[in-house]
Design a protein around this motif. Structure first.
Motif, short mmCIF file in Angstrom:
data_model
loop_
_atom_site.label_atom_id
_atom_site.label_comp_id
_atom_site.label_asym_id
_atom_site.label_seq_id
_atom_site.Cartn_x
_atom_site.Cartn_y
_atom_site.Cartn_z
N ARG A 28 1.99 -16.25 24.86
CA ARG A 28 0.56 -16.11 24.54
C ARG A 28 -0.17 -17.44 24.68
O ARG A 28 -1.25 -17.63 24.12
N ARG A 29 0.46 -18.36 25.41
CA ARG A 29 -0.04 -19.73 25.46
C ARG A 29 -1.52 -19.80 25.81
O ARG A 29 -2.29 -20.51 25.17
N GLN A 40 -3.90 -17.65 25.49
CA GLN A 40 -4.77 -17.17 24.42
C GLN A 40 -4.93 -18.23 23.32
O GLN A 40 -6.03 -18.48 22.84
N THR A 47 -3.99 -15.01 15.37
CA THR A 47 -3.19 -14.76 16.57
C THR A 47 -1.73 -15.13 16.30
O THR A 47 -0.81 -14.44 16.73
N GLU A 91 -0.04 -12.36 14.64
CA GLU A 91 0.36 -11.30 15.56
C GLU A 91 1.69 -11.66 16.25
O GLU A 91 2.52 -10.78 16.51
N VAL A 92 1.85 -12.94 16.49
CA VAL A 92 3.13 -13.39 17.05
C VAL A 92 4.25 -13.18 16.02
O VAL A 92 5.33 -12.68 16.35
#
Lengths: 477, 289
Positions: free
Chosen positions: B86-87, B89, B193, B196-197
């Motif tokens: 997700r980098r 984002q 975020t 979410e990870v």
């Protein structure tokens, strides 16, 4: 059957070299304090042992400033190897005067001579010896290269192990390069002041260690002094909370060693005779004036009756009385206040419906004594299961499964120590893993050593004393 | 894909017990970028949300603290793996939140990912480094092991929205503690975020609970909460810190104090944050035949 008359084996009180008056130790000299002098009482006879000068708030300031000067000018910059040699000297001199210190400790505190002689004084000497060796090896302690001391430490200690607590506090502070202002307990100042004499004879630079007797107010004055960088306190959780609150926002480093309500857990496969010895040691050692005392006995239900019977038989043989008699197992309660507190809580135990058994031993006519007492049918909600009694009073509860034992043992805001009695190795490790307590004794109890970190979880305090871990409290890391 | 397509905006919520609830209070507050442009609404956690988070953290503690160190290490490493995915984002959100150039944001995100890897490697070494076999003067075997202190309330840095956050959360959970985290108030989006990870990695629900909102509002409740064992004051409001320490004294909490200015999070950490949330347990057993 022949019966033998009891023959006491008293240690001579002359060995204590008791002086009529003692003075506080500030900046390398014994000086009169400007506080109201206190009279230290022998709790076994209620006679006054000596008059002791106490510190006033201005004396606290003088002592802290002396410690500050000594830190800035001498001790804080002295090579560790040199500090070590001073601390080694102290260790040796305590051992040399061990007998004198033991008798004095028993007179002032009321603890049996066999305990002051075999535990308090030798362990105090050992603490200095152990920490002396750290002074020039701090680079290897795991806190990074060249860890720095904190500065002036203000230390307040309790009356249950007067000299030993002074050693636990002073030795690591000095080894790490700090200077010390220590306030001994109001009822037991004498051995700390003999330690001051030893420190003077060991030629410690003036101001490195200052010892100022006084009541709780002087302790508060000390820990709140703006030039104190580090505070170490051993005592009640109630006072510990006050100190933590009063240091809020000051940035002073704090370690607390507070109360406890340890569970001593006996499984049905435990060697019962050994367990009984361990239970007795756990709660009657030092009259139960031990923060890590095994004051809640948790017995597996299937052996509860058998164990209780053995326990009562054994407790009946404990000799209560003259602390200076080498045969004495349980000495005097340290003060009339403490005796009143023990009486209040045991009364609460009866009122709340626990079954009281008291040893039929004889008690001396004078002095503060309390016969060893065991409460059975105790439930977790009772005060005697929740509150620290700090006396020779055991509360017995039962359990069926290891899970229940874990839940009951951990059902306390405290978390200082725990005991486990079982022959099954895997169960010892299972239980030890689950105890929320800083020290776990398995098939033993009340063992102390300078190499073994000691201290609590939760409301039993934070920070450790002893071992590599104990150095953190006195280093700026 | 049409260039005119309207994007789907994300609803940013709390992260408690592995779920994503809105605040029970129904409150939210607007979050803007560094130039004042509206980014999103964030949930404004309430006192009750904080209490729920403590309940979730306490519930998660036995299993997480009882997991093997190897297992915790793999779980933390997995967080790094998923962050890597997700980098972009994270870079976008950090750049918007902190007002830094993309290259700087990339560097901060990379450091945050690497920090998880660093702490992942510590999980199974900390007992070796901080534990001991104690050479006691008697016929006993005595050893000391570090153990997690319990539930830690973490006030995450106000400025460093991701790297600072990871730098304070990872050491808490690496050693087996569980966390209730109050994020940066003005820059909360990267933390959501991150949650979410965490939810899609193998971190069990409740191990990390993330509350967006006001530390000023939430801190006093967490500082006095009897089921919180330790406080990290790093991002706590400076004016409240003494008061929070006083409240913490009520249950003898461990308190990690913080300098008034935020530290440089890009610097390589040492193990002091790991140590701050560890207890030492000493076990004794007699020797004999």
């Amino acid at each position: 059957m022949t019966t033998w008359d009891y023959a006491p084996a008293p240690e001579s009180r002359d060995i204590a070299n008791l002086k009529p008056s003692y003075r506080m130790f500030v900046d390398g000299k014994f000086v009169e304090g400007t506080g109201e002098p206190l009279k230290s009482v022998n709790p076994a006879t209620e006679e006054v042992l000596a008059e002791v000068s106490t510190a006033s708030p201005s004396d606290v300031d003088t002592a802290v400033k002396a410690a500050r000067r000594a830190y800035d000018k001498v001790w804080g910059r002295m090579p560790g190897a040199e500090r070590a040699k001073y601390i080694f000297r102290i260790a040796r001199m305590i051992a040399e005067r061990g007998r004198e210190l033991a008798v004095l400790e028993s007179l002032d505190n009321g603890k049996p001579i066999k305990e002051s002689r075999d535990t308090d004084i030798p362990t105090a000497s050992a603490h200095f010896f152990y920490h002396a060796g750290w002074a020039d090896k701090l680079d290897y302690a795991g806190y990074g290269p060249s860890p720095r001391p904190l500065g002036v430490t203000g230390q307040v200690i309790p009356w249950n192990f007067p000299l030993l607590m002074a050693a636990w506090k002073i030795a690591p502070a000095l080894a790490c390069g700090n200077t010390v202002v220590l306030k001994p307990a109001e009822t037991t100042p004498l051995t700390a002041l003999v330690l001051a004499e030893i420190i003077q004879q060991a030629d410690l630079p003036p101001g490195v260690v200052n010892i100022i007797p006084g009541a709780g107010g002087i302790g508060a004055e000390l820990v709140n002094h703006p030039q104190v960088d580090k505070v170490a306190f051993t005592g009640s959780t109630e006072v510990g909370k006050l100190i933590q609150g009063s240091l809020a926002g000051t940035g002073k480093k704090l370690t607390l060693e507070l109360g406890g309500k340890a569970a001593n857990i006996v499984f049905d496969d435990a060697p019962l005779d050994q367990a009984v010895e361990g239970i007795v040691n756990g709660i009657f050692f030092n009259q139960g004036h031990v923060c890590c005392a095994g004051s809640r006995l948790l017995v597996q239900e299937s052996i509860a009756d058998e164990l209780l019977e053995k326990l009562r038989t054994r407790v009946s043989t404990l000799r209560v009385g003259d602390p200076l008699d080498k045969n004495t197992d349980v000495g005097a309660i340290n003060s009339s206040e403490q005796l009143a507190k023990i009486r209040e809580l045991t009364q609460a135990g009866e009122d709340e419906g626990a079954e009281r058994w008291t040893s039929p031993c004889s008690l001396p006519d004078k002095g503060f004594f309390f016969a060893p007492t065991v409460f059975s049918n105790v439930s977790q909600a009772m005060r005697i299961a929740r509150e620290e009694i700090f006396g020779p009073v055991l509360s017995v509860l039962t359990f069926r499964t290891p899970e229940e034992a874990v839940a009951k043992a951990n059902n306390t805001p405290y978390g200082l120590s725990a005991g486990i009695w079982t022959e099954k190795g895997s169960r010892i490790l299972y239980m030890a893993d689950r105890m929320r307590a800083g020290v776990v004794w398995a098939n033993t109890f009340n063992r102390f050593d300078p190499t073994a970190p000691f201290g609590g979880y939760q409301e039993s305090g934070f920070g450790r004393e002893g071992g590599r871990a104990g150095l953190e409290a006195y280093l700026d890391v | 894909m049409s260039e005119n397509r309207l994007g789907i905006a994300k609803t940013y919520k709390l992260y408690v017990g592995g779920a994503f609830p809105r605040s029970e209070s129904g409150r939210s507050y607007p979050v803007n970028d560094s130039k004042g442009k509206f980014l999103a609404n964030a949930a404004q956690a309430s006192r009750k949300d904080a209490r729920e988070a403590v309940v979730a953290a306490r519930k998660a503690f036995p299993k997480w603290s009882g997991a093997t160190a190897y297992n915790r290490g793999q779980v933390l490493y997995r967080v790094a793996e998923l962050m890597e995915g997700r980098r972009e984002q994270f870079v976008t959100e950090v750049a918007a939140s902190e007002g830094v150039q993309t290259r700087r944001a990339q560097s901060l995100v990379d450091s945050a990912i690497d920090r998880w890897v660093w702490y992942a490697g510590w999980t199974d070494k900390i007992a070796t480094v901080l534990g001991a076999a104690n050479p006691v003067a008697g016929p006993y075997f005595s050893f000391t092991v570090p153990e997690p202190t319990g539930v830690v309330a973490v006030f995450a840095p106000q400025e460093s929205s991701l790297l600072g956050l990871v730098s304070v959360v990872a050491p808490v959970i690496a050693s087996g503690n569980t966390a209730v985290v109050v994020t940066s108030k003005e820059r909360p989006l990267p933390s959501i975020t991150l949650s979410e990870v965490l939810a899609t990695s193998d971190v069990p629900g409740g191990v990390v609970n993330i509350l967006t909102g006001s530390a000023v509002e939430l801190a006093p409740w967490l500082a006095s909460h009897a089921d919180v064992n330790a406080l990290d004051l790093t991002g706590a409001p400076t004016i409240l810190r003494a008061e929070l320490e006083r409240a913490a004294a009520g249950t003898v909490k461990r308190v990690l104090r913080a300098p008034s200015a935020e530290p440089d999070w890009t610097k390589q950490p040492d193990i002091s944050r790991l140590r701050a949330y560890l207890e030492s347990k000493t076990v004794w057993h007699p020797l004999g035949v």
